[in-house]
Design an enzyme around this catalytic site. Sequence first.
Site, short mmCIF file in Angstrom:
data_model
loop_
_atom_site.label_atom_id
_atom_site.label_comp_id
_atom_site.label_asym_id
_atom_site.label_seq_id
_atom_site.Cartn_x
_atom_site.Cartn_y
_atom_site.Cartn_z
N LYS A 39 0.84 -1.21 0.00
CA LYS A 39 0.00 0.00 0.00
C LYS A 39 0.88 1.25 0.00
CE LYS A 39 -0.26 -0.18 5.04
NZ LYS A 39 -1.02 -0.73 6.17
N ARG A 137 -10.45 -0.25 14.72
CA ARG A 137 -10.46 0.49 13.47
C ARG A 137 -11.51 -0.22 12.62
NH1 ARG A 137 -4.67 1.04 10.47
NH2 ARG A 137 -5.17 -1.07 9.85
N TYR A 272 15.14 31.19 6.80
CA TYR A 272 13.95 31.85 7.37
C TYR A 272 14.02 31.93 8.88
CZ TYR A 272 11.46 31.16 2.91
OH TYR A 272 11.06 31.18 1.59
N MET A 320 11.08 24.97 1.48
CA MET A 320 10.28 24.10 0.62
C MET A 320 11.15 23.27 -0.32
SD MET A 320 7.22 25.08 -2.03
CE MET A 320 6.02 25.59 -0.82
C1 PLP Z 1 -0.23 -1.65 6.92
C2 PLP Z 1 -0.78 -2.94 7.34
C3 PLP Z 1 0.06 -4.05 7.54
C4 PLP Z 1 1.57 -3.97 7.53
O1 PLP Z 1 2.03 -3.34 8.68
P1 PLP Z 1 3.60 -3.30 9.04
O2 PLP Z 1 3.66 -2.72 10.39
O3 PLP Z 1 4.24 -2.44 8.02
O4 PLP Z 1 4.07 -4.71 8.96
C5 PLP Z 1 -0.53 -5.27 7.81
N1 PLP Z 1 -1.88 -5.38 7.90
C6 PLP Z 1 -2.71 -4.33 7.74
C7 PLP Z 1 -4.17 -4.52 7.88
C8 PLP Z 1 -2.19 -3.07 7.47
O5 PLP Z 1 -3.02 -2.03 7.32
#
Ligand code: PLP
Length: 389
Positions: A39, A137, A272, A320
Amino acid sequence: MESTLRRTWSEIDLDALVHNYHRLRERIGSGVKFLGVVKADAYGHGSVMVAKTLEAEGADYLAVSSNDEAMELRLNGIKMPILILGHTPKEQVGRLIEYDITQAVTCKAKAVEYSDEAVRLGKTLKIHIKVDTGMSRLGYLCEGDFFINGVEGISEAVNMPGLETEGIFTHFAVSDEPGEECEKYTRHQFELFTSVIEAVEKKTGRKISIRHCANTGAVARYPETFLDMVRPGLLLYGYGEFAKELGLKPVMTLKTVISTIKTYPAGTAISYGGIFKTDRTTRVGVLPYGYADGFFRSLSNKCSLMTTAGPARQLGKICMDMCMIDVTDMQGVGVGSEIEVFGPHNPIEELSAIAGTIPYELTCAVSKRVPRSYIRNGKVIERELLLRM
Ligand SMILES: *Cc1c(COP(=O)(O)O)cnc(C)c1O
């Protein structure tokens, strides 16, 4: 698209990724499937190239957070199973089925929507059911008084027409945290998860073939939670203390170059707000690397970046597009010298600790104007720039 500038870039060491994958494979054993979490553009490493590499090495599954991320992989030729961990609107169920993408089902309302839509299309959607065992969640709530209701809801989904329940999963909240309390919490989550599965299988008379819960913390510390598949992200990319313990290697190196050098007298305010003033004659290197590239402004005047002659202190506010470093005592460092922001010589864990965050946030923050070089067998095999040109 290839970048024309030698400015700031990331090097994605696919050899390190392959190494990490095989080390983790050894750890989990051959009877357990491996899902690579890709992801957020593979945590900023480039999901297409990471997925291609994992596919070639024999990984079993990939996970992304949305349908767009899944489609990016399919449209770039990735054939292996992909699980969407987040929600997908029901209007896209046809697309999921057409592209053979597996969807997480996290509550009754979603199960009903997906089932209705699949039935309307006369097709079947592959799903993994998510159980909330304490992450609070997504997922069917199953803790305490919610157990019976949760098991009933999941069993209903398992039996719904148009849905094929291939898997069931939960997510740990503190598996990467030390201490007895966190250990207790994780073990409780796992026990609850297995009780839910047992109850659902009893109620429905069906076996769910892929049960999974082990994220990075659990892959490193709780082998008893591996079940049918593990689901690490961070470990795969080689960051954090567990990665070090397991002999894994960091996959991303972020580099920049010195574009200009100026020498200022003592008492000169830099950048800055003038929060840094030189206390001696100071040779200042200007780097084309700022918060729009993914540097954190909160690190201003607090961190060091690595030169070939050792760490150079970052001076004043991070802008930036630029920031400044002190190269007064750096022999042989000049205009055009490479600077390692993080990587093998400047651990990302140190930088993220100073920023009060975790390595994930730093690799995810590397922005689209930063080109990537992918390295395989020690050679650059592809360059990528995500700007629309
Ligand atoms: C992001 C995620 C993972 C991986 O998590 P890590 O800490 O990077 O291993 C696994 N399962 C779900 C549901 C996630 O959202």
